[in-house]
Design a protein around this motif. Sequence first.
Motif, short mmCIF file in Angstrom:
data_model
loop_
_atom_site.label_atom_id
_atom_site.label_comp_id
_atom_site.label_asym_id
_atom_site.label_seq_id
_atom_site.Cartn_x
_atom_site.Cartn_y
_atom_site.Cartn_z
N LEU A 292 2.56 6.38 7.81
CA LEU A 292 3.39 7.76 8.28
C LEU A 292 4.95 7.76 8.21
N VAL A 293 5.13 6.48 8.30
CA VAL A 293 6.84 6.31 8.40
C VAL A 293 7.33 6.37 6.80
N ALA A 294 6.54 5.67 5.96
CA ALA A 294 6.74 5.50 4.57
C ALA A 294 6.44 6.87 3.74
N GLU A 295 5.48 7.55 4.28
CA GLU A 295 5.38 8.99 3.71
C GLU A 295 6.36 9.97 4.08
N VAL B 297 6.12 4.20 -13.13
CA VAL B 297 4.91 4.00 -12.14
C VAL B 297 4.49 5.44 -11.50
N ALA B 298 5.71 6.26 -11.44
CA ALA B 298 5.31 7.62 -10.56
C ALA B 298 4.36 8.35 -11.17
N GLY B 299 3.49 8.81 -10.08
CA GLY B 299 2.48 9.88 -10.67
C GLY B 299 1.21 9.31 -11.47
N VAL B 300 0.93 7.88 -11.52
CA VAL B 300 0.22 7.26 -12.29
C VAL B 300 -1.26 7.14 -11.58
N VAL B 301 -1.07 6.90 -10.11
CA VAL B 301 -2.26 6.59 -9.52
C VAL B 301 -3.12 7.89 -8.95
N PRO B 302 -4.06 8.25 -9.58
CA PRO B 302 -4.97 9.16 -8.99
C PRO B 302 -5.02 9.25 -7.39
N ARG B 303 -5.23 10.53 -6.62
CA ARG B 303 -5.12 10.54 -5.50
C ARG B 303 -6.58 10.07 -4.82
N ARG B 304 -7.53 10.19 -5.47
CA ARG B 304 -8.64 9.60 -4.90
C ARG B 304 -8.54 8.16 -5.10
N THR B 305 -8.25 7.50 -6.06
CA THR B 305 -7.97 6.00 -5.94
C THR B 305 -6.98 5.74 -5.02
N ALA B 306 -6.05 6.36 -4.64
CA ALA B 306 -5.06 6.11 -3.52
C ALA B 306 -5.82 6.22 -2.19
N LEU C 115 0.94 -1.08 0.00
CA LEU C 115 0.04 -0.03 0.06
C LEU C 115 0.85 1.18 -0.11
N ALA C 116 1.99 1.13 0.79
CA ALA C 116 2.89 2.38 0.62
C ALA C 116 3.43 2.65 -0.63
N MET C 117 3.53 1.47 -1.43
CA MET C 117 3.72 1.74 -3.02
C MET C 117 2.72 2.37 -3.80
N THR C 118 1.67 1.99 -3.25
CA THR C 118 0.31 2.65 -4.37
C THR C 118 0.36 4.00 -3.90
N LEU C 119 0.64 4.51 -2.60
CA LEU C 119 0.70 5.97 -2.24
C LEU C 119 1.71 6.70 -3.09
N ALA C 120 2.94 5.95 -3.12
CA ALA C 120 4.11 6.79 -3.58
C ALA C 120 3.87 6.96 -5.08
N SER C 121 2.88 6.35 -5.74
CA SER C 121 2.69 6.16 -7.19
C SER C 121 1.54 7.37 -7.55
N ARG C 122 1.19 7.93 -6.53
CA ARG C 122 0.20 9.01 -6.64
C ARG C 122 0.53 9.95 -7.46
N ASP C 123 -0.42 10.76 -8.27
CA ASP C 123 -0.04 11.87 -9.31
C ASP C 123 0.45 13.04 -8.17
N GLY C 124 1.38 13.81 -8.74
CA GLY C 124 2.44 14.66 -7.93
C GLY C 124 3.62 14.06 -7.44
N VAL C 125 3.95 12.91 -7.43
CA VAL C 125 5.07 12.72 -7.04
C VAL C 125 6.02 12.34 -8.44
N PRO C 126 7.21 12.99 -8.27
CA PRO C 126 7.89 12.98 -9.46
C PRO C 126 8.85 11.84 -9.74
N ALA C 127 9.36 11.39 -10.78
CA ALA C 127 10.29 10.44 -10.86
C ALA C 127 11.83 11.03 -10.79
N ALA C 128 12.65 10.26 -10.25
CA ALA C 128 14.12 10.94 -10.27
C ALA C 128 14.95 10.97 -11.38
#
Length: 273
Positions: A234-237, A190-199, A168-181
């Motif tokens: 929280l730790v993952a975030e 997978v960076a930014g592919v999951v809509p925030r509502r879905t996450a 689930l931490a991976m799902t949240l890290a894939s939310r839109d707005g998180v850029p790829a390095a």
Amino acid sequence: MTDSIDDPEPAPPGERASLPDGIRFAFGTLTVLPARITRWDRPAARTGMACAPLAGLVLGLLAALAGTLLLALGGGALLAASLTVAVPAALTRALHLDGLADTADGLGSAKPAESALRIMKQSDIGPFGVVTLVLALLVQVAALAHAYADDWTRGALAVVTAAVVGRLAMTLASRDGVPAARPEGLGAAVAGVVPRRTAAAVTALVLVLAGLAGLAAGPLAAVRQVAAVLLALLVAELLLRRCVRRFDGVTGDVFGALCESAVTTALVVLALG
């Protein structure tokens, strides 16, 4: 997750991937379980990363089965915990553990983002990575051994919950707005592919199911389950934000580090009380 896979092909705007396509994407990228990826594009990545907790559920069930079977054979809590931790590592080719070690090396290097990313991409593991990896595994085994020693059902539930929340931490890290390095690799795929509502919806579902799973052992167990999920996320975030600031985005290694950090945190919380 690693950065060795090519970027997904672009898809027409609004195109969606089916649920089976997403499930195959999740299992094909996050596990070694047989799953033929039928689509490798952004829509498939979107559905796949939303389904990441499902892959965690299967890994957790298999790990719990191995651990409880060994307990039933008289193996003891420590031996059962060690085998339980080894199962997800084997079923993911230890990619998430490798990501944890590489991310620790990158964060500990105190070098600019480009140099830190180059360190993370090297095949060897530095001192920061070794220490972090050893400590994480020790904590996971110790927490599980304590849970198994109390009751095998408590240990099994802890294993499954931790495996789910790690993905689930991976799902949240894939939310839109998180850029790829990097512009390439699985992190960029997978960076930014999951809509925030879905996450948010997936997170709410996991919280509800975790609480319901704990109710069988009483209200306090249900509260502990929910607390474990929240604290792990929280730790993952916090780690995610640190990595985004440090590396200017996420990589496949960062996703692995987020997963293992969440797993470790959840196991510690579930071992308490």
